[in-house]
Design a protein around this motif. Structure first.
Motif, PDB file in Angstrom:
ATOM      1  N   UNK A 129       4.616  10.239  15.127  1.00 20.75           N
ATOM      2  CA  UNK A 129       4.019  11.192  14.208  1.00 20.75           C
ATOM      3  C   UNK A 129       2.498  11.118  14.312  1.00 20.75           C
ATOM      4  N   UNK A 130       1.846  12.276  14.223  1.00 19.21           N
ATOM      5  CA  UNK A 130       0.387  12.330  14.142  1.00 19.21           C
ATOM      6  C   UNK A 130       0.003  12.411  12.671  1.00 19.21           C
ATOM      7  N   UNK A 131      -0.811  11.464  12.220  1.00 25.09           N
ATOM      8  CA  UNK A 131      -1.211  11.410  10.819  1.00 25.09           C
ATOM      9  C   UNK A 131      -2.709  11.653  10.691  1.00 25.09           C
ATOM     10  N   UNK A 132      -3.063  12.378   9.653  1.00 23.64           N
ATOM     11  CA  UNK A 132      -4.460  12.768   9.456  1.00 23.64           C
ATOM     12  C   UNK A 132      -4.937  12.353   8.068  1.00 23.64           C
ATOM     13  N   UNK A 133      -6.127  11.764   8.034  1.00 29.20           N
ATOM     14  CA  UNK A 133      -6.795  11.435   6.777  1.00 29.20           C
ATOM     15  C   UNK A 133      -8.076  12.255   6.683  1.00 29.20           C
ATOM     16  N   UNK A 134      -8.468  12.613   5.469  1.00 25.43           N
ATOM     17  CA  UNK A 134      -9.699  13.381   5.293  1.00 25.43           C
ATOM     18  C   UNK A 134     -10.943  12.512   5.462  1.00 25.43           C
ATOM     19  N   UNK A 135     -10.781  11.182   5.356  1.00 26.47           N
ATOM     20  CA  UNK A 135     -11.925  10.280   5.449  1.00 26.47           C
ATOM     21  C   UNK A 135     -11.685   9.215   6.511  1.00 26.47           C
ATOM     22  N   UNK A 136     -12.774   8.700   7.063  1.00 30.98           N
ATOM     23  CA  UNK A 136     -12.656   7.628   8.052  1.00 30.98           C
ATOM     24  C   UNK A 136     -12.107   6.358   7.409  1.00 30.98           C
ATOM     25  N   UNK A 181       0.853  -1.191   0.000  1.00 34.21           N
ATOM     26  CA  UNK A 181       0.000   0.000   0.000  1.00 34.21           C
ATOM     27  C   UNK A 181       0.888   1.240   0.000  1.00 34.21           C
ATOM     28  N   UNK A 182       0.455   2.260  -0.704  1.00 33.74           N
ATOM     29  CA  UNK A 182       1.187   3.521  -0.675  1.00 33.74           C
ATOM     30  C   UNK A 182       0.205   4.666  -0.878  1.00 33.74           C
ATOM     31  N   UNK A 183       0.577   5.829  -0.396  1.00 36.96           N
ATOM     32  CA  UNK A 183      -0.299   6.979  -0.544  1.00 36.96           C
ATOM     33  C   UNK A 183       0.108   8.111   0.376  1.00 36.96           C
ATOM     34  N   UNK A 184      -0.603   9.214   0.231  1.00 35.54           N
ATOM     35  CA  UNK A 184      -0.275  10.427   0.976  1.00 35.54           C
ATOM     36  C   UNK A 184      -1.270  10.673   2.102  1.00 35.54           C
ATOM     37  N   UNK A 185      -0.743  11.013   3.273  1.00 39.03           N
ATOM     38  CA  UNK A 185      -1.540  11.483   4.395  1.00 39.03           C
ATOM     39  C   UNK A 185      -0.999  12.852   4.803  1.00 39.03           C
ATOM     40  N   UNK A 186      -1.585  13.425   5.839  1.00 41.86           N
ATOM     41  CA  UNK A 186      -1.121  14.712   6.339  1.00 41.86           C
ATOM     42  C   UNK A 186      -0.504  14.535   7.717  1.00 41.86           C
ATOM     43  N   UNK A 187       0.683  15.090   7.903  1.00 38.51           N
ATOM     44  CA  UNK A 187       1.307  15.089   9.218  1.00 38.51           C
ATOM     45  C   UNK A 187       0.838  16.318   9.982  1.00 38.51           C
ATOM     46  N   UNK A 244      -8.248   2.102   6.711  1.00 40.47           N
ATOM     47  CA  UNK A 244      -7.544   1.235   5.762  1.00 40.47           C
ATOM     48  C   UNK A 244      -6.043   1.240   6.013  1.00 40.47           C
ATOM     49  N   UNK A 245      -5.500   2.381   6.420  1.00 41.57           N
ATOM     50  CA  UNK A 245      -4.077   2.416   6.751  1.00 41.57           C
ATOM     51  C   UNK A 245      -3.795   1.625   8.022  1.00 41.57           C
ATOM     52  N   UNK A 300      -5.591   5.195  17.730  1.00 45.33           N
ATOM     53  CA  UNK A 300      -6.601   5.988  17.031  1.00 45.33           C
ATOM     54  C   UNK A 300      -7.038   7.136  17.937  1.00 45.33           C
ATOM     55  N   UNK A 301      -6.889   8.377  17.462  1.00 44.11           N
ATOM     56  CA  UNK A 301      -7.216   9.551  18.279  1.00 44.11           C
ATOM     57  C   UNK A 301      -8.483  10.262  17.820  1.00 44.11           C
ATOM     58  N   UNK A 302      -9.184   9.711  16.843  1.00 40.34           N
ATOM     59  CA  UNK A 302     -10.340  10.411  16.277  1.00 40.34           C
ATOM     60  C   UNK A 302     -11.402  10.716  17.326  1.00 40.34           C
ATOM     61  N   UNK A 303     -11.650   9.763  18.238  1.00 34.74           N
ATOM     62  CA  UNK A 303     -12.677   9.979  19.256  1.00 34.74           C
ATOM     63  C   UNK A 303     -12.237  10.995  20.297  1.00 34.74           C
ATOM     64  N   UNK A 304     -10.932  11.095  20.530  1.00 40.79           N
ATOM     65  CA  UNK A 304     -10.420  12.008  21.555  1.00 40.79           C
ATOM     66  C   UNK A 304     -10.282  13.438  21.048  1.00 40.79           C
ATOM     67  N   UNK A 305     -10.309  13.617  19.732  1.00 41.71           N
ATOM     68  CA  UNK A 305     -10.127  14.944  19.154  1.00 41.71           C
ATOM     69  C   UNK A 305     -11.389  15.378  18.419  1.00 41.71           C
ATOM     70  N   UNK A 306     -12.523  15.187  19.056  1.00 40.56           N
ATOM     71  CA  UNK A 306     -13.793  15.564  18.452  1.00 40.56           C
ATOM     72  C   UNK A 306     -13.851  17.079  18.253  1.00 40.56           C
ATOM     73  N   UNK A 307     -14.472  17.485  17.159  1.00 39.43           N
ATOM     74  CA  UNK A 307     -14.552  18.901  16.838  1.00 39.43           C
ATOM     75  C   UNK A 307     -13.462  19.341  15.880  1.00 39.43           C
ATOM     76  N   UNK A 308     -12.474  18.470  15.661  1.00 39.88           N
ATOM     77  CA  UNK A 308     -11.395  18.761  14.723  1.00 39.88           C
ATOM     78  C   UNK A 308     -11.667  18.002  13.432  1.00 39.88           C
ATOM     79  N   UNK A 309     -11.603  18.693  12.307  1.00 40.46           N
ATOM     80  CA  UNK A 309     -11.895  18.043  11.032  1.00 40.46           C
ATOM     81  C   UNK A 309     -10.821  17.014  10.695  1.00 40.46           C
ATOM     82  N   UNK A 310     -11.242  15.945  10.057  1.00 43.39           N
ATOM     83  CA  UNK A 310     -10.304  14.898   9.680  1.00 43.39           C
ATOM     84  C   UNK A 310     -10.239  13.794  10.712  1.00 43.39           C
ATOM     85  N   UNK A 311      -9.547  12.728  10.349  1.00 42.29           N
ATOM     86  CA  UNK A 311      -9.444  11.539  11.192  1.00 42.29           C
ATOM     87  C   UNK A 311      -7.971  11.298  11.487  1.00 42.29           C
ATOM     88  N   UNK A 312      -7.620  11.348  12.768  1.00 45.99           N
ATOM     89  CA  UNK A 312      -6.219  11.394  13.184  1.00 45.99           C
ATOM     90  C   UNK A 312      -5.831  10.135  13.952  1.00 45.99           C
TER      91      UNK A 312
END
Length: 214
Positions: A95-102, A7-13, A107-108, A68-80
């Motif tokens: 590293x903290x990584x962010x995806x625009x979609x759940x 698998x390969x692809x871009x996420x946001x740090x 999948x990562x 998975x930090x998505x539940x702990x960072x509610x109110x912030x856009x994206x899935x971290x």
């Protein structure tokens, strides 16, 4: 052992050093990071141009940790999610990584930390209330982590994301992968789910008996 790219692809740090508060909102500056996940290691890099990358850290598959930090960072856009790369017992990089979609986040995580499909099937067989879906139109996998479906396939739905993707395990052969939710429909009848599981167990018992007889 041969090495292959899974698998390969871009996420946001997420740049935690530059976090700020604007009004009542927490601002999280980000910068692109590219991931190459092989069968034995993960490479994190920055893109230099269209075809070149500069690797800044790598680690073996067995030396990765994730939270998975998505539940702990509610109110912030994206899935971290928080990824740690270790070397033995020592932390090499985090590293903290962010995806625009759940689904992108899930999948990562599942690609880096796959569960045993046989154990998943056994758990599904033991728990009659696990979610099941049936394929209503065939689907051809587009990525390595996706699953090709044939019409009428019955699957255990392991994960269903908010943006319309399902991680499923086909009951007939234990193959696992992701596919769009629009290609399946949920089996809502508990008796139908029970019947599917019993039929799957019966077929496996017959198959094993035939192998023993041979």
């Amino acid at each position: 052992q041969s090495r292959w790219l899974g698998k390969h692809g871009e996420l946001l740090e997420v740049d935690t050093q530059m976090m700020s508060i604007s009004g009542s909102k927490l601002k999280l500056p980000t910068k692109p990071v590219y991931l190459h996940l092989f069968n034995d290691c993960l490479l994190l890099s920055r893109r230099k141009d269209a075809w070149k990358f500069m690797v800044f850290v790598h680690a073996k598959i067995g030396e990765l940790k994730v939270k998975d930090l998505s539940q702990k960072l509610q109110g912030i856009s994206g899935f971290i999610f928080h990824l740690q790369l270790c070397e033995g017992q020592q932390l090499k990089h985090q590293i903290l990584l962010k995806s625009h979609t759940e689904s992108g986040k899930e999948r990562w995580i599942t690609a880096m930390f796959p569960s045993d499909p046989l154990e998943d099937i056994e758990q599904a067989n033991e728990n009659y209330d696990t979610s099941q879906v049936q394929c209503i139109k065939s689907y051809q996998a587009q990525e390595h982590d996706e699953l090709t479906l044939e019409k009428a396939d019955i699957l255990h739905a392991k994960t269903i994301t908010s943006d319309g993707w399902v991680e499923g395990i086909r009951l007939s052969d234990g193959e696992r992968g992701w596919f769009p939710k629009t290609y399946v429909e949920e089996i809502t009848s508990r008796s139908a789910r029970l019947r599917n599981l019993r039929e799957n167990i019966r077929i496996k018992c017959v198959t094993q008996k035939l192998k023993v007889d041979d």
